[in-house]
Design a protein around this motif. Structure first.
Motif, PDB file in Angstrom:
ATOM      1  N   MET B  21       0.416  -1.125  -0.056  1.00 47.82           N
ATOM      2  CA  MET B  21      -0.210  -0.086   0.592  1.00 47.82           C
ATOM      3  C   MET B  21       1.303   0.832  -0.139  1.00 47.82           C
ATOM      4  SD  MET B  21      -2.631  -1.074   2.794  1.00 47.82           S
ATOM      5  CE  MET B  21      -3.832   0.391   3.036  1.00 47.82           C
ATOM      6  N   PRO B  22       0.457   2.412  -0.763  1.00 46.86           N
ATOM      7  CA  PRO B  22       1.012   3.276  -0.906  1.00 46.86           C
ATOM      8  C   PRO B  22       1.254   3.975   0.872  1.00 46.86           C
ATOM      9  CG  PRO B  22      -0.333   3.848  -2.261  1.00 46.86           C
ATOM     10  CD  PRO B  22      -0.981   2.553  -1.776  1.00 46.86           C
ATOM     11  N   ALA B  23       2.271   5.080   1.302  1.00 50.39           N
ATOM     12  CA  ALA B  23       2.430   5.567   2.052  1.00 50.39           C
ATOM     13  C   ALA B  23       3.188   6.196   2.403  1.00 50.39           C
ATOM     14  CB  ALA B  23       3.266   4.007   3.442  1.00 50.39           C
ATOM     15  N   THR B  24       2.710   7.322   3.716  1.00 54.29           N
ATOM     16  CA  THR B  24       3.564   8.505   3.335  1.00 54.29           C
ATOM     17  C   THR B  24       3.845   8.625   4.954  1.00 54.29           C
ATOM     18  OG1 THR B  24       1.898   9.651   2.128  1.00 54.29           O
ATOM     19  CG2 THR B  24       3.353  11.208   2.922  1.00 54.29           C
ATOM     20  N   PHE B  25       5.335   8.779   4.714  1.00 54.74           N
ATOM     21  CA  PHE B  25       5.759   9.399   6.597  1.00 54.74           C
ATOM     22  C   PHE B  25       5.884  10.083   7.170  1.00 54.74           C
ATOM     23  CE2 PHE B  25       7.368   5.027   7.812  1.00 54.74           C
ATOM     24  CZ  PHE B  25       7.388   4.333   6.693  1.00 54.74           C
ATOM     25  N   THR B  26       5.097  10.747   8.463  1.00 54.76           N
ATOM     26  CA  THR B  26       4.424  11.664   8.744  1.00 54.76           C
ATOM     27  C   THR B  26       6.520  12.133   9.933  1.00 54.76           C
ATOM     28  OG1 THR B  26       3.675  11.124   9.962  1.00 54.76           O
ATOM     29  CG2 THR B  26       2.428  11.761   8.339  1.00 54.76           C
ATOM     30  N   GLU B  27       6.595  11.273  10.578  1.00 50.21           N
ATOM     31  CA  GLU B  27       7.440  11.376  10.962  1.00 50.21           C
ATOM     32  C   GLU B  27       8.963  10.871  11.277  1.00 50.21           C
ATOM     33  OE1 GLU B  27       4.861  12.203  15.409  1.00 50.21           O
ATOM     34  OE2 GLU B  27       6.770  10.986  15.259  1.00 50.21           O
ATOM     35  N   LEU B  35      14.234   0.278   4.099  1.00 51.23           N
ATOM     36  CA  LEU B  35      12.835   0.219   3.097  1.00 51.23           C
ATOM     37  C   LEU B  35      12.806   1.520   2.269  1.00 51.23           C
ATOM     38  CD1 LEU B  35      10.343  -0.593   6.713  1.00 51.23           C
ATOM     39  CD2 LEU B  35      11.210  -2.488   4.729  1.00 51.23           C
ATOM     40  N   ASP B  36      14.137   2.504   2.958  1.00 52.82           N
ATOM     41  CA  ASP B  36      13.749   2.497   1.961  1.00 52.82           C
ATOM     42  C   ASP B  36      15.429   3.329   0.730  1.00 52.82           C
ATOM     43  OD1 ASP B  36      13.979   6.855   2.066  1.00 52.82           O
ATOM     44  OD2 ASP B  36      13.870   5.216  -0.212  1.00 52.82           O
ATOM     45  N   THR B  48       8.685  10.852   3.400  1.00 50.35           N
ATOM     46  CA  THR B  48       8.973   9.890   2.507  1.00 50.35           C
ATOM     47  C   THR B  48       8.079   9.536   2.174  1.00 50.35           C
ATOM     48  OG1 THR B  48      10.753   9.678   3.908  1.00 50.35           O
ATOM     49  CG2 THR B  48      10.909   8.042   2.061  1.00 50.35           C
ATOM     50  N   LYS B  49       7.944   9.629   0.901  1.00 57.04           N
ATOM     51  CA  LYS B  49       6.690   8.068   0.072  1.00 57.04           C
ATOM     52  C   LYS B  49       7.369   6.819  -0.123  1.00 57.04           C
ATOM     53  CE  LYS B  49       3.464  10.847  -1.380  1.00 57.04           C
ATOM     54  NZ  LYS B  49       2.494  12.325  -2.030  1.00 57.04           N
ATOM     55  N   LEU B  50       6.819   5.738   0.529  1.00 62.70           N
ATOM     56  CA  LEU B  50       6.673   4.688   0.556  1.00 62.70           C
ATOM     57  C   LEU B  50       5.639   3.572   0.210  1.00 62.70           C
ATOM     58  CD1 LEU B  50       9.835   3.886   2.146  1.00 62.70           C
ATOM     59  CD2 LEU B  50      10.127   4.854   0.647  1.00 62.70           C
ATOM     60  N   GLU B  51       5.767   2.630  -0.926  1.00 60.87           N
ATOM     61  CA  GLU B  51       5.076   1.601  -0.641  1.00 60.87           C
ATOM     62  C   GLU B  51       5.909   0.480   0.023  1.00 60.87           C
ATOM     63  OE1 GLU B  51       2.394   2.189  -4.206  1.00 60.87           O
ATOM     64  OE2 GLU B  51       1.760  -0.101  -3.790  1.00 60.87           O
ATOM     65  N   LEU B  52       4.687  -0.233   0.719  1.00 55.76           N
ATOM     66  CA  LEU B  52       4.918  -0.991   2.479  1.00 55.76           C
ATOM     67  C   LEU B  52       4.324  -1.758   2.084  1.00 55.76           C
ATOM     68  CD1 LEU B  52       6.973   1.143   4.624  1.00 55.76           C
ATOM     69  CD2 LEU B  52       7.781  -0.639   2.924  1.00 55.76           C
ATOM     70  N   THR B  69       0.716   7.511   7.628  1.00 56.90           N
ATOM     71  CA  THR B  69      -0.457   7.926   7.028  1.00 56.90           C
ATOM     72  C   THR B  69      -0.159   6.854   5.583  1.00 56.90           C
ATOM     73  OG1 THR B  69       0.256   9.732   5.608  1.00 56.90           O
ATOM     74  CG2 THR B  69      -1.298  10.136   7.263  1.00 56.90           C
ATOM     75  N   VAL B  70      -1.516   6.156   5.471  1.00 56.88           N
ATOM     76  CA  VAL B  70      -1.311   5.279   4.657  1.00 56.88           C
ATOM     77  C   VAL B  70      -2.994   5.065   3.345  1.00 56.88           C
ATOM     78  CG1 VAL B  70      -0.381   3.143   5.616  1.00 56.88           C
ATOM     79  CG2 VAL B  70      -2.657   3.487   5.403  1.00 56.88           C
ATOM     80  N   GLU B  71      -3.160   5.480   2.577  1.00 54.18           N
ATOM     81  CA  GLU B  71      -3.781   4.814   1.046  1.00 54.18           C
ATOM     82  C   GLU B  71      -4.783   4.147   1.037  1.00 54.18           C
ATOM     83  OE1 GLU B  71      -1.572   8.461  -1.008  1.00 54.18           O
ATOM     84  OE2 GLU B  71      -2.053   7.350  -2.228  1.00 54.18           O
ATOM     85  N   LEU B  72      -4.660   3.928   0.038  1.00 56.18           N
ATOM     86  CA  LEU B  72      -5.853   2.913  -0.503  1.00 56.18           C
ATOM     87  C   LEU B  72      -4.435   1.818  -1.719  1.00 56.18           C
ATOM     88  CD1 LEU B  72      -9.703   2.352  -0.485  1.00 56.18           C
ATOM     89  CD2 LEU B  72      -8.129   1.125   1.211  1.00 56.18           C
ATOM     90  N   PRO B  73      -4.293   0.590  -1.560  1.00 57.98           N
ATOM     91  CA  PRO B  73      -3.653  -0.140  -2.617  1.00 57.98           C
ATOM     92  C   PRO B  73      -5.132   0.411  -4.311  1.00 57.98           C
ATOM     93  CG  PRO B  73      -4.359  -1.483  -1.258  1.00 57.98           C
ATOM     94  CD  PRO B  73      -4.508  -0.470  -0.726  1.00 57.98           C
ATOM     95  N   LYS B  74      -3.617   0.616  -5.169  1.00 58.80           N
ATOM     96  CA  LYS B  74      -3.963   0.651  -6.169  1.00 58.80           C
ATOM     97  C   LYS B  74      -5.728  -0.100  -6.855  1.00 58.80           C
ATOM     98  CE  LYS B  74      -2.079  -0.198 -10.439  1.00 58.80           C
ATOM     99  NZ  LYS B  74      -1.017  -0.138 -11.645  1.00 58.80           N
ATOM    100  N   ALA B  75      -5.071  -1.395  -6.664  1.00 59.35           N
ATOM    101  CA  ALA B  75      -6.749  -1.607  -6.275  1.00 59.35           C
ATOM    102  C   ALA B  75      -7.714  -2.072  -6.099  1.00 59.35           C
ATOM    103  CB  ALA B  75      -6.227  -4.099  -6.228  1.00 59.35           C
ATOM    104  N   PHE B  76      -8.044  -0.811  -5.117  1.00 55.73           N
ATOM    105  CA  PHE B  76      -9.077  -0.861  -4.043  1.00 55.73           C
ATOM    106  C   PHE B  76      -9.159   0.418  -3.842  1.00 55.73           C
ATOM    107  CE2 PHE B  76      -9.093  -5.547  -2.853  1.00 55.73           C
ATOM    108  CZ  PHE B  76      -8.036  -5.705  -2.633  1.00 55.73           C
ATOM    109  N   ASN B  77      -8.624   1.062  -5.566  1.00 60.75           N
ATOM    110  CA  ASN B  77      -8.537   3.084  -5.257  1.00 60.75           C
ATOM    111  C   ASN B  77     -10.926   2.694  -5.934  1.00 60.75           C
ATOM    112  OD1 ASN B  77      -8.829   3.042  -7.792  1.00 60.75           O
ATOM    113  ND2 ASN B  77      -6.799   3.758  -7.514  1.00 60.75           N
TER     114      ASN B  77
END
Lengths: 195, 198, 241
Positions: B21-27, B35-36, B48-52, B69-77
């Motif tokens: 899932m796409p994730a953005t690190f806030t801290e 991982l990066d 940092t934005k990573l797909e984890l 914070t995470v977003e929905l993976p591509k297949a589920f957006n």
């Protein structure tokens, strides 16, 4: 289930044979008594025995009444007319007929015609079954009635139908049915990083 | 198909939770720099934005300061959800998301904002594609498909269904011989004797 | 083994007063006994039928069902008696093959039945032992030998697992109870044929919501979730097909 296992169950049915030998004793099988055997006199035995004796040329098999073209054509018409499944002349009509075709083919008159009608009936019922499966899956009902379907026909949609229903039912649930909220990945996560 | 409930050792579950899932690190997160691929230090820097994989994110989200914070993976957006409701049968799950249903189930139960919608979509998509899997498995004339548009679960369903159909067809045309004892059992005695003699 | 010995063995096995509806001596009927009417006594054909039904049920359900060792053991005795009888016949007697054919069939069913149960025991060991411990003596699902097998299988498994776990990092060096528990899915769909007429069976729709009442009639067939009919399967009101 394997078709062979369903055939195994079908073989228990009784069928008439005309023995070519004499045996004065009654045979006390665990599944029941049979005999005595008098050459030329019909006697009822389980199909598994009939097949074996026929293969050893120790008997002739009396073709069951329902296995004739006229009766079967009538059944086929009934099946065509009916929206539901009609009751078949024998719970194991396909298995019994297949076994008899194989071992007693020489004794069945018009065997090719009978084979064709039976295949037609099977195909007819199977296409009805497939159509109703599609409808059933699309609906949300959790139950369907399937009277008069034979075991072999039911088995032909295993594992697809029950498994698909299992999948849908599982997708519909919000959690495991006994209230466990933790998905297993949660379970793994918490133990891996427990500090 | 397995008739047991999902459990700790369930391979399918484990593999499915590895979907990303796409994730953005806030801290800043110390020690996870590996991982990066673009990391300079041992730590992950904010923004940092990573797909984890989901299982890593699940742990990070449990931390008290919630560094991602995470977003929905591509297949589920939302876009894909609309595609599925229009015509699910054209989607290639083999490419889009191999563990679509299993992972989708995880997401649906994860109490996200979109979970109810995801649940509905999973059910509808499966029902729509059922016919396709069904017809394909009944058609045993063609070669068994090496890869197709199916996800793992559909593929397993297809394989088992096809095997059953092949066996039925074989039985109908040729019949099956007597149920035989496995050769392993027949040879068991023989093998034992050899060992003894040595 | 003579009739009396076999009788004593089966009675001992039951460890309770013989149920009057099961006339054990009839189960071990010898070659020469006349035909008996099969009203309430459990004759050999009836026992065989019960075993076949149990075999089908066990094959098609995810959970392990109450054991039928009374019947299996009695049938096994019957097999031994029959083999003994066969050995006494002249070697060219046509009856030998016939008896042997039937014995092969019965053996197949019994071994398949026991094998299926063992597979379930091996898959769901922990949960089965847990549930068995909570059942009364009369209501056990595992036979005596199966219980012993389950216990030693569990022990071996745990020992083996612990050997491996010890080599893991400290925070994953053990597994909790819920992590090692594997349970059958009791909501899987099954095909049934009903033997009885019964109202009052409520089946939820596939989303698990609204229930509707289903009326069972004799010989009616359905596909529905196993847990809705698990009790009916266990008390023989419906048969899994």
């Amino acid at each position: 289930m394997d078709p062979a296992e369903i055939e195994f169950l079908a073989e228990k049915q009784l069928i008439s044979i005309i023995p070519k030998f004499n045996l004065n004793h009654t045979i006390h099988l665990i599944s029941g008594d049979i005999g005595p055997f008098r050459s030329g006199i019909p006697v009822r035995v389980p199909i598994w025995l009939a097949i074996n004796l026929k293969q050893r040329q120790k008997c002739n098999i009396v073709v069951p009444e329902w296995m004739n073209v006229e009766t079967l054509e009538e059944r086929k018409e009934n099946e065509k007319q009916s929206e539901f499944f009609t009751k078949m002349p024998n719970e194991h009509y396909m298995e019994v007929s297949r076994m008899l075709f194989e071992t007693a083919g020489d004794e069945i008159q018009k065997i090719d015609e009978i084979r064709t009608v039976l295949k037609d009936i099977w195909d007819l019922r199977m296409s009805k079954l497939k159509a109703s499966i599609n409808k059933f899956i699309k609906s949300d009902t959790g139950i369907a009635q399937l009277d008069h379907l034979t075991q072999l026909e039911i088995n032909s949609v295993r594992p697809l139908l029950p498994d698909s229903l299992n999948i849908i039912s599982s997708l519909e649930k919000d959690q495991d049915s006994d209230g466990e909220d933790n998905s297993q990945s949660q379970n793994r996560a918490s133990s891996s990083f427990a500090q | 198909m397995k008739l047991c409930r999902s459990h700790y050792f369930d391979l399918e579950d484990i593999l499915a939770s590895h979907e990303t899932m796409p994730a953005t690190f806030t801290e800043e997160v110390k020690g996870l720099g590996f991982l990066d691929p673009g990391a300079v230090t041992d730590n992950i820097t904010p923004k940092t934005k990573l797909e984890l994989p989901f299982w890593i994110l699940q742990v990070l989200l449990q931390l008290p300061n919630k560094p991602v914070t995470v977003e929905l993976p591509k297949a589920f957006n939302a876009t894909h959800r609309d595609i599925f409701s229009a015509d699910a049968c054209i989607v290639d799950f083999n490419k889009l998301c191999k563990f679509f249903y299993t992972f989708g189930k995880i997401l649906a139960r994860a109490k996200l904002k979109e979970s109810p919608e995801i649940k509905k979509m999973l059910v509808e998509t499966f029902k729509q594609r059922f016919r396709y899997v069904f017809d394909l498995s009944q058609n045993v004339e063609t070669e068994k498909l090496a890869s197709d548009k199916m996800d793992r679960m559909e593929r397993e369903l297809y394989n088992e269904s096809r095997t059953a159909q092949v066996r039925l067809n074989q039985w109908m045309s040729v019949g099956i011989g007597t149920i035989q004892a496995a050769s392993m059992i027949v040879n068991h005695r023989k093998r034992k004797l050899t060992v003894f003699e040595l | 083994m003579c009739l009396e010995e076999a009788l004593v063995r089966v009675k001992k096995y039951l460890m309770m007063e013989t149920d009057s509806s099961i006339d054990i001596s009839r189960l071990l009927r010898d070659e020469d006994e006349e035909n008996i009417s099969d009203d309430e006594e459990f004759t050999a054909p009836i026992v065989l039928n019960l075993i076949e039904n149990a075999w089908l049920n066990e094959k098609l359900s995810a959970e392990i069902l109450p054991h039928k060792s009374i019947y299996v053991d009695a049938m096994y005795q019957q097999i031994l008696t029959m083999e003994d009888n066969i050995s006494k016949l002249p070697s060219d007697d046509i009856r030998i093959d016939i008896y042997q054919l039937e014995l092969d069939r019965i053996r197949y069913i019994i071994t398949s039945y026991l094998r299926i149960r063992l597979e379930k025991i091996e898959r769901f060991t922990k949960q089965i032992l847990q549930q068995e411990a909570q059942r009364s003596v009369d209501d056990q699902y595992l036979s005596f030998h199966e219980l012993q097998y389950a216990k030693s299988f569990q022990e071996l498994n745990e020992k083996h697992l612990n050997l491996v776990l010890k080599k893991m990092p400290a925070n994953v060096a053990s597994l909790s109870h819920s992590q090692t528990l594997i349970r059958p899915n009791l909501e899987h769909f099954v095909f049934i044929r009903s033997r009885v007429s019964q109202d009052g069976l409520f089946i939820p729709d596939i989303a698990g919501n609204e229930e509707r009442e289903v009326k069972l009639t004799e010989n009616s067939q359905f596909i529905l979730p196993y847990n809705s009919v698990s009790e009916l399967v266990k008390n023989n009101s419906v048969q899994l097909i």
